[in-house]
Enzyme design. Structure first.
Site, PDB file in Angstrom:
ATOM      1  N   GLU A  35       0.820  -1.162  -0.048  1.00  0.00           N
ATOM      2  CA  GLU A  35      -0.150   0.038   0.122  1.00  0.00           C
ATOM      3  C   GLU A  35       0.845   1.220   0.011  1.00  0.00           C
ATOM      4  O   GLU A  35       0.495   2.309  -0.641  1.00  0.00           O
ATOM      5  CB  GLU A  35      -1.041   0.036   1.234  1.00  0.00           C
ATOM      6  CG  GLU A  35      -2.215  -0.877   1.108  1.00  0.00           C
ATOM      7  CD  GLU A  35      -3.025  -0.610   0.144  1.00  0.00           C
ATOM      8  OE1 GLU A  35      -3.425   0.608  -0.263  1.00  0.00           O
ATOM      9  OE2 GLU A  35      -3.490  -1.668  -0.905  1.00  0.00           O
ATOM     10  N   CYS A 189     -12.082   2.800 -15.187  1.00  0.00           N
ATOM     11  CA  CYS A 189     -12.313   4.144 -15.060  1.00  0.00           C
ATOM     12  C   CYS A 189     -10.989   4.713 -14.824  1.00  0.00           C
ATOM     13  O   CYS A 189     -10.727   5.451 -13.768  1.00  0.00           O
ATOM     14  CB  CYS A 189     -13.192   3.990 -13.586  1.00  0.00           C
ATOM     15  SG  CYS A 189     -13.825   5.758 -13.472  1.00  0.00           S
ATOM     16  N   CYS A 205     -24.087   5.632 -13.374  1.00  0.00           N
ATOM     17  CA  CYS A 205     -23.146   6.660 -13.162  1.00  0.00           C
ATOM     18  C   CYS A 205     -23.553   7.981 -13.792  1.00  0.00           C
ATOM     19  O   CYS A 205     -23.844   7.905 -15.000  1.00  0.00           O
ATOM     20  CB  CYS A 205     -21.821   6.091 -14.051  1.00  0.00           C
ATOM     21  SG  CYS A 205     -20.606   7.179 -14.011  1.00  0.00           S
TER      22      CYS A 205
END
Length: 344
Positions: A35, A189, A205
């Protein structure tokens, strides 16, 4: 579970990424390192760095006990080097806690460099708890799906996005949903060319309905970045070793090793400084190919130059002499320094 989360999870089961290195044996340590590396950096870039990092530092103890120079060497080229220093410090924090990572949001956020989103990712991916995340991918998906207008970096819009993330994070399948949202933003996206036709939630959306998905998330108009100039000196001794100086712990390339840097615009200015301040005799300069490196707030025009002469004063500033190949292998060098060495 609401329809948004359900559709995202169904898509993830068939099309998501399930074989990333940190998904194999997702311990808190492995997830945490991934991360931190993935902040501001794409998966394809991170994977080889992650694998090399894990080979050298397989657990939190080995990282905590490592020399900082070695940690930075493994990070060289990833950029945003404060991440590596924070990672090293946080590993020592974990060892001070007995070697076990906290299992709460607040506990994880006490670790240096771990914010709300990173802590949420560790909770869900490693501890199988409900964790809410807001990395760049998730911000983009939510901003478009709900047509969130306004500067996405402002505290008001940030809070609005966190509220949406909280509302749409399900009460089950925590790890799968976290990875699904990151994958959706990374593969469909995307920032400039979203593949809306393949999106599992395109029917609801709002940005897609408006026909302007790339208009979200909205940002302040970007400023023109200023350009600075610096000469980087290749000073070689009789053993064909170059002089390397360690950067201060803060600032650009903090803690890494660089060629001596002189911030002037013209070669004549550089020559004057070397002659008057460094007292170099029989000075000769050989400019090499210059190039531009971009930071978040400015461009840096990098001008490498070989310096020949008698270096009576330079030795007072010396940190270490290393041959180019040895420096690449043993020192933590930022990518522009590696580029200079590649040219010679």
């Amino acid at each position: 579970m609401n329809s948004f989360a359900s559709q995202v999870l169904t898509w993830f089961d068939d099309h998501g990424r399930h074989d990333l290195p940190w998904q194999i044996n997702p311990t808190p340590y492995r997830v945490w390192v991934s991360e931190i590396m993935l902040q501001q950096t794409q998966v394809a870039t991170v994977i080889p760095y992650y694998q090399r990092f894990m080979a050298s530092f397989p657990d939190v103890r080995s990282l905590a006990e490592a020399n900082e120079d070695l940690v930075l060497q493994h990070w060289a080229g990833l950029g945003y080097y404060a991440r590596a220093r924070n990672l090293h410090y946080a590993a020592q924090q974990v060892m001070a806690l007995g070697g076990e990572f906290p299992q709460t949001l607040d506990g994880l956020m006490t670790l240096k460099g771990v914010g709300r989103s990173t802590a949420g990712a560790i909770l869900s991916l490693a501890w199988q708890q409900r964790g809410v995340i807001m990395d760049g991918n998730v911000k983009r998906v939510l901003s478009r799906h709900f047509a969130v207008a306004g500067d996405s970096s402002s505290s008001q819009i940030q809070q609005q996005l966190w509220t949406l993330a909280e509302e749409n994070t399900p009460q089950q399948r925590f790890a799968a949903y976290t990875q699904a949202m990151m994958d959706l933003g990374a593969t469909l996206c995307t920032r400039s060319k979203p593949l809306c036709l393949y999106c599992p939630v395109k029917a609801t959306c709002q940005a897609y309905a408006l026909g302007t998905p790339t208009a979200f998330p909205q940002k302040k108009q970007s400023k023109v970045l200023p350009t600075k100039t610096a000469y980087f000196l290749l000073i070689e001794n009789q053993q064909q070793q170059l002089l390397w100086l360690k950067r201060p712990p803060t600032g650009i390339w903090g803690g890494l090793w660089c060629l001596p840097q002189v911030d002037v615009e013209q070669l004549t200015e550089l020559q004057t400084i070397l002659e008057q301040q460094w007292h170099i005799k029989q000075l000769h300069l050989q400019p090499l190919a210059e190039f531009r490196h971009t930071f978040s707030h400015y461009h840096l025009m990098i001008k490498p130059v070989r310096v020949y002469g008698e270096f009576t004063q330079v030795l007072e500033q010396m940190s270490v002499w290393q041959r180019p190949k040895q420096a690449i292998e043993e020192l933590g060098l930022p990518m522009p320094m590696q580029k200079i060495l590649a040219e010679i």
